[in-house]
Design an enzyme around this catalytic site. Structure first.
Site, mmCIF file in Angstrom:
data_model
loop_
_atom_site.group_PDB
_atom_site.id
_atom_site.type_symbol
_atom_site.label_atom_id
_atom_site.label_comp_id
_atom_site.label_asym_id
_atom_site.label_seq_id
_atom_site.Cartn_x
_atom_site.Cartn_y
_atom_site.Cartn_z
ATOM 1 C CG HIS A 76 -1.978 -1.182 0.962
ATOM 2 N ND1 HIS A 76 -3.139 -1.157 1.830
ATOM 3 C CD2 HIS A 76 -2.145 -2.115 0.401
ATOM 4 C CE1 HIS A 76 -3.657 -1.965 1.742
ATOM 5 N NE2 HIS A 76 -3.405 -2.815 0.707
ATOM 6 C CD GLU A 78 -1.919 4.231 3.214
ATOM 7 O OE1 GLU A 78 -3.331 4.357 3.436
ATOM 8 O OE2 GLU A 78 -1.690 3.307 2.483
ATOM 9 C CB CYS A 102 -6.825 -0.297 5.103
ATOM 10 S SG CYS A 102 -5.121 -0.945 4.897
ATOM 11 C CB CYS A 105 -1.888 1.247 5.989
ATOM 12 S SG CYS A 105 -1.583 0.202 4.237
#
Length: 157
Positions: A76, A78, A102, A105
């Site tokens: 992801h 992040e 999410c 993360c």
């Protein structure tokens, strides 16, 4: 200091969310392109990241179009931004597009020492798949004392 009803802070927030949106366009994900920008207290960019496969992992159409394979391989935005930032993420602000982090993360964001999150509120398009995970993440951020600022829905931009 305000200009046309927007505070200086709001203007920087919009700029960096717009930059996260641009960074998201670098992703090869055919369904949801995400981007992240980490800045320090002086609005200096510390790092950027977008969702994609790990370095050296083939990101061909066959893998990207198979949702199960794609989700198991995808890093992801992040996480990519935090990895590249290293210790410079500590105390920073994380801007994401097109949605807040999410729950998967959120744990990494908290551990990295990010102190503020800015993201668009969930659009109707993304709500169906992400609402539970994003709400769990926001609850984690709140419990950890991280300030979360959600701005207008991403699909209105």
């Amino acid at each position: 200091m305000e200009e046309r009803g927007q505070s200086v802070s709001d203007k920087w927030d919009r700029r960096f969310v717009d930059l996260a949106r641009y960074v998201a366009s670098w992703s090869k994900d055919p369904s949801t392109k995400t981007g992240a920008v980490i800045v320090d207290d002086y609005n200096r960019i510390v790092s950027v990241g977008y969702n994609g496969f790990p370095r050296g992992i083939r990101d061909d159409e066959e893998r990207l179009s198979n949702r199960d394979v794609k989700l198991s391989l995808m890093v992801h935005c992040e996480i990519n931004a935090i990895i590249f930032a290293g210790g410079r993420a500590l105390g920073g602000t994380l801007y994401t597009w097109p949605l807040a982090s999410c729950d998967r993360c959120a744990a990494v964001v908290i551990q990295a020492g990010v102190r503020r999150i800015v993201a668009p509120s969930l659009s109707r398009l993304l709500e169906k798949r992400w609402v539970t995970s994003v709400l769990n993440a926001i609850n984690m951020f709140n419990e950890a004392g991280i300030v979360v600022t959600l701005i207008e829905e991403g699909d209105k931009w």
